[in-house]
Every structure is written in C-alpha cells, then in structure tokens.
Design a protein around this motif. Structure first.
Motif, mmCIF file in Angstrom:
data_model
loop_
_atom_site.group_PDB
_atom_site.id
_atom_site.type_symbol
_atom_site.label_atom_id
_atom_site.label_comp_id
_atom_site.label_asym_id
_atom_site.label_seq_id
_atom_site.Cartn_x
_atom_site.Cartn_y
_atom_site.Cartn_z
ATOM 1 N N ARG A 53 -13.393 1.447 -1.266
ATOM 2 C CA ARG A 53 -13.414 0.410 -2.318
ATOM 3 C C ARG A 53 -14.324 1.059 -3.405
ATOM 4 N N THR A 54 -13.959 0.574 -4.510
ATOM 5 C CA THR A 54 -14.600 1.116 -5.841
ATOM 6 C C THR A 54 -14.221 2.440 -6.219
ATOM 7 N N VAL A 55 -14.968 3.607 -5.544
ATOM 8 C CA VAL A 55 -14.296 4.966 -5.806
ATOM 9 C C VAL A 55 -14.419 5.673 -4.621
ATOM 10 N N CYS A 56 -13.767 6.703 -4.531
ATOM 11 C CA CYS A 56 -13.461 7.830 -3.546
ATOM 12 C C CYS A 56 -14.711 8.433 -3.189
ATOM 13 N N THR A 57 -15.114 8.927 -1.980
ATOM 14 C CA THR A 57 -16.145 9.473 -1.303
ATOM 15 C C THR A 57 -16.403 10.595 -2.003
ATOM 16 N N LEU A 58 -15.631 11.504 -2.529
ATOM 17 C CA LEU A 58 -16.014 12.690 -3.425
ATOM 18 C C LEU A 58 -16.558 12.445 -4.661
ATOM 19 N N CYS A 59 -16.107 11.128 -5.199
ATOM 20 C CA CYS A 59 -16.557 10.944 -6.571
ATOM 21 C C CYS A 59 -17.735 10.048 -6.302
ATOM 22 N N ARG A 60 -18.297 9.347 -5.428
ATOM 23 C CA ARG A 60 -19.365 8.960 -5.073
ATOM 24 C C ARG A 60 -20.698 10.299 -4.762
ATOM 25 N N MET A 61 -19.996 11.043 -4.041
ATOM 26 C CA MET A 61 -21.032 12.071 -3.862
ATOM 27 C C MET A 61 -21.428 13.117 -5.003
ATOM 28 N N THR A 62 -20.471 12.995 -6.124
ATOM 29 C CA THR A 62 -20.826 13.691 -7.343
ATOM 30 C C THR A 62 -21.110 12.871 -8.329
ATOM 31 N N GLY B 114 0.991 -1.387 -0.068
ATOM 32 C CA GLY B 114 0.016 0.015 0.039
ATOM 33 C C GLY B 114 0.949 1.142 0.123
ATOM 34 N N LEU B 115 2.023 1.341 0.506
ATOM 35 C CA LEU B 115 2.706 2.293 0.652
ATOM 36 C C LEU B 115 3.422 2.843 -0.917
ATOM 37 N N PHE B 116 3.973 1.578 -1.542
ATOM 38 C CA PHE B 116 4.402 1.879 -2.790
ATOM 39 C C PHE B 116 3.408 1.777 -4.030
ATOM 40 N N TYR B 117 2.395 1.059 -3.933
ATOM 41 C CA TYR B 117 1.367 0.817 -4.918
ATOM 42 C C TYR B 117 -0.140 1.326 -4.165
ATOM 43 N N PRO B 118 -0.322 2.353 -3.796
ATOM 44 C CA PRO B 118 -1.500 2.919 -3.318
ATOM 45 C C PRO B 118 -2.792 2.553 -3.955
ATOM 46 N N SER B 119 -3.960 2.110 -3.573
ATOM 47 C CA SER B 119 -4.984 2.121 -4.339
ATOM 48 C C SER B 119 -5.790 3.219 -4.610
ATOM 49 N N LEU B 120 -5.855 3.257 -6.036
ATOM 50 C CA LEU B 120 -6.306 4.836 -6.446
ATOM 51 C C LEU B 120 -7.609 4.641 -7.014
ATOM 52 N N CYS B 121 -8.561 5.816 -6.830
ATOM 53 C CA CYS B 121 -9.954 5.863 -7.437
ATOM 54 C C CYS B 121 -10.000 5.631 -8.896
ATOM 55 N N PRO B 122 -10.529 4.815 -9.580
ATOM 56 C CA PRO B 122 -10.589 4.651 -10.989
ATOM 57 C C PRO B 122 -11.336 5.728 -11.727
ATOM 58 N N VAL B 123 -12.153 6.624 -11.156
ATOM 59 C CA VAL B 123 -12.755 7.683 -11.598
ATOM 60 C C VAL B 123 -11.783 9.059 -11.683
ATOM 61 N N CYS B 124 -11.228 9.445 -10.741
ATOM 62 C CA CYS B 124 -10.471 10.759 -10.289
ATOM 63 C C CYS B 124 -8.853 10.650 -10.482
ATOM 64 N N GLY B 125 -8.526 9.147 -9.853
ATOM 65 C CA GLY B 125 -7.142 8.873 -9.746
ATOM 66 C C GLY B 125 -6.587 9.198 -8.497
ATOM 67 N N GLY B 126 -7.465 9.903 -7.665
ATOM 68 C CA GLY B 126 -6.713 10.095 -6.230
ATOM 69 C C GLY B 126 -6.736 8.844 -5.277
ATOM 70 N N GLU B 127 -6.003 9.120 -4.287
ATOM 71 C CA GLU B 127 -5.616 7.696 -3.390
ATOM 72 C C GLU B 127 -6.778 7.459 -2.731
#
Length: 238
Positions: free
Chosen positions: A28-37, A9-22
């Motif tokens: 899981r799936t997508v980040c909170t901001l992308c879920r909200m929007t 996780g330190l070297f290969y963090p999970s990224l949001c497939p929508v925005c690319g953010g960590e």
C-alpha cells in the motif's frame, strides 16, 4: 483475492506513486524501498525545529512539524500532485496514516483535542471533488485516535493559487482570508491545524490568526505532510 482481481492485477499492476515500480501483492501507498529512503524531516522529534523557527514572530504555536521534505521534480512531489490535482485522494489518507503512526510513536501532539484541516473555498472544492487536507487529517486522526473537526474554518473568498506566487504575494493573497464558525467550540482547546505543504507558512498563519482573534485562549499546533527546504532559509538544517 477474486479471479477478477487477479486478472486486473496481471494487466494493471499497482505501481508505487513515487518511483513507478510495481508494488508487491498487498502493498500500500509506496514501495518498501521508497519507504526506507523517504526524505523524512523528523521535525516531530524536535521541539525547536526549523518550522517552529519559521513561525516565530508571526503567530504563537505550541508545536509544528512536517513529515517529508518537498523536493521539486522528485517522486514525492508527483505523489503530492497525484492527490492534490489528479483525484488520487486515497494517497492523502494513507500518507496521513503513515505520518500519524510516527507522531503517535513519538508522543507528538498527544494533548491535542482535535484536528482541523485547512479548508478549500467551495468553488475549488466543487471542482476538485474533495479537500485533500481533510483526507490527510483523517489519516492522522486514525493513527492518533483524535476527532477531525471540519467546518470550523471557512474561506471568505476563492483566492488565487499560492503555487508559483512570489513570497510577498503569498502573504497578501491570504490576508483576512479565513473566518471562524462556532468559536465557542475551540475555547480552551488545543487544535492541530493540518495542511498538505508548508512553504512560506502564509496560509497556516492566516488560519491561526483568524482562530486566535475569535478565541484567544485556543492553543494551536501545525502538521503538514511536506515542507519546502528553500522556504525555511538558513534554518532548514535544524
């Protein structure tokens, strides 16, 4: 979490497939901001929605809904392409589960007996390694507590991809494309056809026509993950 997982996780963090953010730890799936929007259609809350109107005159359906708007060039398009073309099938499963939770909360398709994913031709499935619509259906079924019936439909031929095809070509590409196995299983049933993206609706209409030709008393609803606003024309605003 194991030390190995911590290091990964330190070297290969999970990224949001929508925005690319960590993604946050445990996300899981997508980040909170992308879920909200997320560009949700909320068609499942409308009995008379643009997808239903798009299908009028083509095939009788009990209900139809899509989860999100398909926006070209957006992060949501990248997410769909990730599970459709780049092997990230878990995204389809998790998006299906999210969609299914919304359907369950609204009571949409509550009387459906089973989910039937739109099949791929065996050659295309062999190349891809899986059918993304089956994973979407599995996620939906998990939330809706319904069975998934695979093998009910089959593609007669490996038709050209619908992506980029003109509207008239899309309809001709799928004419008499599907055949039904074990039609007696669908007699008197209400099934939910599941696919990834609704554009013209040609593929889903072809599926429904094949089913109704063999089992006239089968009732059909349609659920897709995404829908193209452009394909709905003046009805797109609901």
């Amino acid at each position: 979490m194991s030390i190995l997982s911590d290091v990964r996780g330190l070297f290969y963090p999970s990224l949001c497939p929508v925005c690319g953010g960590e993604l946050p730890e445990g996300g899981r799936t997508v980040c909170t901001l992308c879920r909200m929007t997320a560009p949700l259609t909320r068609f499942w809350e409308q009995a008379d929605n643009p997808m239903m109107r798009r299908l009028w005159g083509h095939v009788p359906v009990v209900g139809a809904a899509a989860f999100i708007w398909y926006v070209e060039g957006s992060g949501w398009q990248r997410l769909i392409h990730a599970f459709k073309y780049h092997g990230q099938w878990r995204l389809a499963l998790e998006m299906g589960t999210w969609y299914g939770a919304c359907l369950a909360d609204s009571g949409a398709f509550a009387d459906a007996d089973a989910l039937v994913p739109v099949p791929l031709h065996w050659i295309r499935r062999l190349g891809r390694g899986y059918n993304q619509s089956e994973y979407l259906a599995a996620g939906l079924a998990r939330a809706l507590d319904k069975p998934v019936w695979t093998g009910i439909l089959r593609r007669r031929r490996n038709n050209p991809s619908q992506t980029g095809a003109r509207t008239p070509d899309r309809w001709s590409n799928v004419q008499d494309l599907f055949a039904l196995r074990r039609p007696e299983r669908l007699a008197g049933r209400h099934i939910l056809l599941v696919d990834d993206v609704f554009t013209t609706g040609a593929t889903l209409v072809s599926c429904a026509e094949a089913i109704l030709a063999a089992v006239p008393d089968c009732r059909i609803s349609i659920a897709t993950l995404a829908v193209s606003a452009r394909s709905l024309g003046p009805d797109r605003k609901g």
